[in-house]
Motif scaffolding. Structure first.
Motif, PDB file in Angstrom:
ATOM      1  N   ALA A 358       0.814  -1.219   0.000  1.00  0.00           N
ATOM      2  CA  ALA A 358       0.000   0.000   0.000  1.00  0.00           C
ATOM      3  C   ALA A 358       0.843   1.262   0.000  1.00  0.00           C
ATOM      4  O   ALA A 358       0.510   2.249  -0.675  1.00  0.00           O
ATOM      5  N   ILE A 359       1.948   1.258   0.758  1.00  0.00           N
ATOM      6  CA  ILE A 359       2.715   2.497   0.886  1.00  0.00           C
ATOM      7  C   ILE A 359       3.501   2.836  -0.379  1.00  0.00           C
ATOM      8  O   ILE A 359       4.064   3.929  -0.492  1.00  0.00           O
ATOM      9  N   LYS A 360       3.514   1.924  -1.339  1.00  0.00           N
ATOM     10  CA  LYS A 360       4.143   2.236  -2.618  1.00  0.00           C
ATOM     11  C   LYS A 360       3.268   3.164  -3.460  1.00  0.00           C
ATOM     12  O   LYS A 360       3.749   3.779  -4.425  1.00  0.00           O
ATOM     13  N   GLN A 361       1.994   3.265  -3.091  1.00  0.00           N
ATOM     14  CA  GLN A 361       1.050   4.064  -3.853  1.00  0.00           C
ATOM     15  C   GLN A 361       0.763   5.366  -3.121  1.00  0.00           C
ATOM     16  O   GLN A 361       0.691   5.396  -1.891  1.00  0.00           O
ATOM     17  N   GLY A 363      -1.090   7.973  -1.146  1.00  0.00           N
ATOM     18  CA  GLY A 363      -2.251   7.813  -0.270  1.00  0.00           C
ATOM     19  C   GLY A 363      -2.233   6.549   0.545  1.00  0.00           C
ATOM     20  O   GLY A 363      -3.088   6.365   1.423  1.00  0.00           O
ATOM     21  N   GLY A 364      -1.272   5.657   0.285  1.00  0.00           N
ATOM     22  CA  GLY A 364      -1.163   4.445   1.081  1.00  0.00           C
ATOM     23  C   GLY A 364      -0.524   4.734   2.419  1.00  0.00           C
ATOM     24  O   GLY A 364       0.332   5.623   2.541  1.00  0.00           O
ATOM     25  N   GLY A 365      -0.917   3.987   3.445  1.00  0.00           N
ATOM     26  CA  GLY A 365      -0.345   4.221   4.769  1.00  0.00           C
ATOM     27  C   GLY A 365      -0.597   3.068   5.712  1.00  0.00           C
ATOM     28  O   GLY A 365      -0.999   1.973   5.297  1.00  0.00           O
ATOM     29  N   LEU A 366      -0.384   3.322   6.998  1.00  0.00           N
ATOM     30  CA  LEU A 366      -0.467   2.267   7.992  1.00  0.00           C
ATOM     31  C   LEU A 366      -1.890   1.818   8.264  1.00  0.00           C
ATOM     32  O   LEU A 366      -2.096   0.803   8.958  1.00  0.00           O
ATOM     33  N   ASP A 367      -2.876   2.541   7.743  1.00  0.00           N
ATOM     34  CA  ASP A 367      -4.253   2.090   7.919  1.00  0.00           C
ATOM     35  C   ASP A 367      -4.478   0.730   7.257  1.00  0.00           C
ATOM     36  O   ASP A 367      -5.423   0.012   7.611  1.00  0.00           O
ATOM     37  N   SER A 368      -3.613   0.359   6.330  1.00  0.00           N
ATOM     38  CA  SER A 368      -3.735  -0.950   5.680  1.00  0.00           C
ATOM     39  C   SER A 368      -3.499  -2.089   6.661  1.00  0.00           C
ATOM     40  O   SER A 368      -3.896  -3.225   6.404  1.00  0.00           O
ATOM     41  N   ALA A 369      -2.843  -1.798   7.783  1.00  0.00           N
ATOM     42  CA  ALA A 369      -2.590  -2.838   8.784  1.00  0.00           C
ATOM     43  C   ALA A 369      -3.804  -3.096   9.667  1.00  0.00           C
ATOM     44  O   ALA A 369      -3.843  -4.079  10.401  1.00  0.00           O
ATOM     45  N   VAL A 370      -4.787  -2.199   9.624  1.00  0.00           N
ATOM     46  CA  VAL A 370      -5.943  -2.298  10.515  1.00  0.00           C
ATOM     47  C   VAL A 370      -7.004  -3.200   9.894  1.00  0.00           C
ATOM     48  O   VAL A 370      -7.400  -3.022   8.749  1.00  0.00           O
TER      49      VAL A 370
END
Length: 530
Positions: A358-361, A363-370
């Motif tokens: 996600a962080i490669k894009q 707007g991607g961030g740590l919310d992807s871990a939730v």
């Protein structure tokens, strides 16, 4: 042979060890807790308890202090350089539900959580013994002897290693710690002082070369958690963390002056470790928390899994030590918690993979871990030998026992099921006025070990002639039917008994007339069959 003066010795005074110590102390178990550190750490480290751990802390009587000292999760502000790409709140749609009062994790520095737990422990007359480094242990059929640096020894009936990923207890027991370390996935961390960034959000800068994250530490004026992909030296090796490297990383990824950061402390280099102890028990010694399992930080499950290990082990140790259950009950700690650790390793590995993508894009961030899997609310033990067959449309033995809002049948005052569960006892819920006799017999037979409550509708209470109210102290009125709904018992179904374990998992579900099943479970007959 006389028994050792100490019943349980705990090594390691982090959240896992302190949770276990509080749980044992409130059960009148003689406990000592030692730590090799010469002073209490001020490390912020873990960012706080998840919803299930908040339920545990509520049972221990400290959740209000934790909520007051911390803050709810912050919106995540994502950047590319100086440009704000998005503000994301992964909990924006979360709401407390009747059966789940905590709908999100809570931000609190680990040192502050430990302070709160130490204060609670002190209320029972127990204090952490600092500067006590374990260097050896021996055990026989009756006790464990811990040898400390300096020549002192402590003899105890049981020992629990809550001493972290580099656990001395685990090494002395010779328990393999199987898994892998990923040398490619490295992060530098520390606590920093920073002036300027908005303390109302969690700042995250990600680009093709790495990233920097700054999260404000609740309860401080200018303290922040700092995490970043490290600088590399000419040979491609991670540069050790320092204030100067943090400043360079911050300037590179954020486009802001590195001088905004100052006073970096508690510096560490983190590598993704995925490891699990081969077993959790060797004789009279046990492992819990990071001593038993380590994994990716994605999802924030490290400290939380340890807290929940301790809550599972505490009542079992206390019950066996007090002679209320066969020693075989202690085998169920590994039986129940080791599969949870294996599942946690899978969840965190997957969350890390998703987040790194996600962080490669933009707007991607740590919310992807939730994900709801990281809340801890779905963890149960249906496979356990402590979970006999039987259940309702929604629950089976081994499941987490849901909460529900009720009213005190005598006074009409609001009362939640979790309030009835709180404390070092089993809880017997009798859904329907027809359970009154079974609850009376159970209460008479088991005394303080059991608290029983009828859970009746307002109409049932009105029709009853006092027997339901007299069945147990604290009958509960399920006016809205939310308790029956949470437990999967339809309004027209027969009356049901639900026995709740001291760690707030369902022990047994039985028809109202089968009160002997409750007695057999509490006397340990179910354990003997297992």
């Amino acid at each position: 042979m006389p028994k050792p003066p100490t019943t349980v010795l705990i090594t390691g005074a982090g959240p896992t060890g302190l949770t276990l110590a509080v749980d044992l102390a409130r059960r009148d178990i003689d406990v000592r807790i030692i730590d090799k550190s010469p002073q209490f750490p001020r490390s912020s480290r873990a960012k706080g308890p998840n919803p299930r751990s908040l339920e545990v802390l509520a049972d221990l009587g400290v959740v209000e202090q934790v909520l007051a000292a911390g803050s709810p999760p912050l919106s995540m502000r994502k950047y590319r350089g100086a440009e704000v790409i998005a503000d994301t709140d992964p909990y924006a749609t979360a709401r407390p539900a009747p059966d789940t009062p905590y709908d999100r994790p809570w931000l609190i520095a680990q040192w502050h959580l430990e302070e709160i737990l130490r204060a609670r422990l002190a209320e029972y007359g127990v204090r952490v013994e600092l500067g006590a480094e374990l260097v050896g242990l021996t055990q026989d059929d009756d006790s464990v002897t811990a040898s400390l640096a300096g020549g002192r020894e402590i003899e105890a009936r049981y020992l629990v290693g809550c001493d972290g990923g580099h656990s001395t207890v685990r090494k002395l027991l010779g328990v393999p710690f199987e898994g892998k370390t990923n040398e490619e996935q490295v992060m530098v961390c520390g606590d920093v002082e920073a002036e300027g960034p908005d303390r109302g959000v969690w700042h995250q800068w990600f680009d093709e070369d790495g990233g920097v994250m700054l999260c404000p530490i609740p309860g401080t004026r200018s303290g922040w958690w700092f995490q970043a992909a490290p600088e590399k030296d000419a040979a491609g090796r991670p540069v050790p963390p320092s204030l100067e490297s943090f400043q360079r990383l911050f300037a590179r990824h954020s486009g802001r002056p590195g001088g905004l950061l100052s006073r970096a402390t508690l510096l560490s280099t983190y590598r993704v470790n995925e490891r699990m102890a081969e077993r959790y028990r060797v004789g009279r010694a046990f492992l819990a928390g990071d001593a038993a399992h380590v994994h990716s930080v994605a999802g924030g499950l490290g400290m939380n899994t340890g807290i929940q290990d301790a809550f599972n082990l505490g009542w079992k140790l206390a019950r066996v030590a007090a002679g209320r259950a066969a020693p075989e009950l202690l085998d169920t700690y590994e039986e129940e918690r080791l599969p949870i650790a294996a599942r946690t390793l899978d969840i965190t590995a997957e969350r890390l993979r998703v987040t790194l993508e996600a962080i490669k894009q933009p707007g991607g961030g740590l919310d992807s871990a939730v994900t709801p899997q990281t809340y801890g609310l779905g963890d149960g033990y249906r496979w356990s030998s402590l979970a006999p067959a039987g259940g309702t449309a929604r629950l089976r033995a081994g499941d987490r026992a849901p909460d529900a809002p009720c009213r005190d049948a005598a006074t009409g005052a609001p009362r939640r099921l979790f309030e009835a569960f709180a404390g070092p006892h089993f809880t017997l819920l009798g859904f329907g006025a027809g359970t009154a006799q079974a609850l009376r017999e159970a209460t008479a037979a088991h005394g303080d070990e059991l608290r029983a409550h009828t859970v009746t509708s307002a109409d049932e209470a009105d029709r009853a002639t006092g027997s339901a109210g007299a069945a147990a102290r604290g009958g509960l009125s399920d006016d809205g039917g939310l308790a029956r709904s949470a437990y999967g018992i339809g309004p027209d179904e027969d009356d049901v008994l639900v026995l709740i374990r001291p760690d707030n998992h369902v022990a047994l579900i039985a028809p109202a007339g089968d009160h002997r099943a409750v007695a057999e479970y509490l006397k340990g007959a179910a354990l003997e069959r297992a």
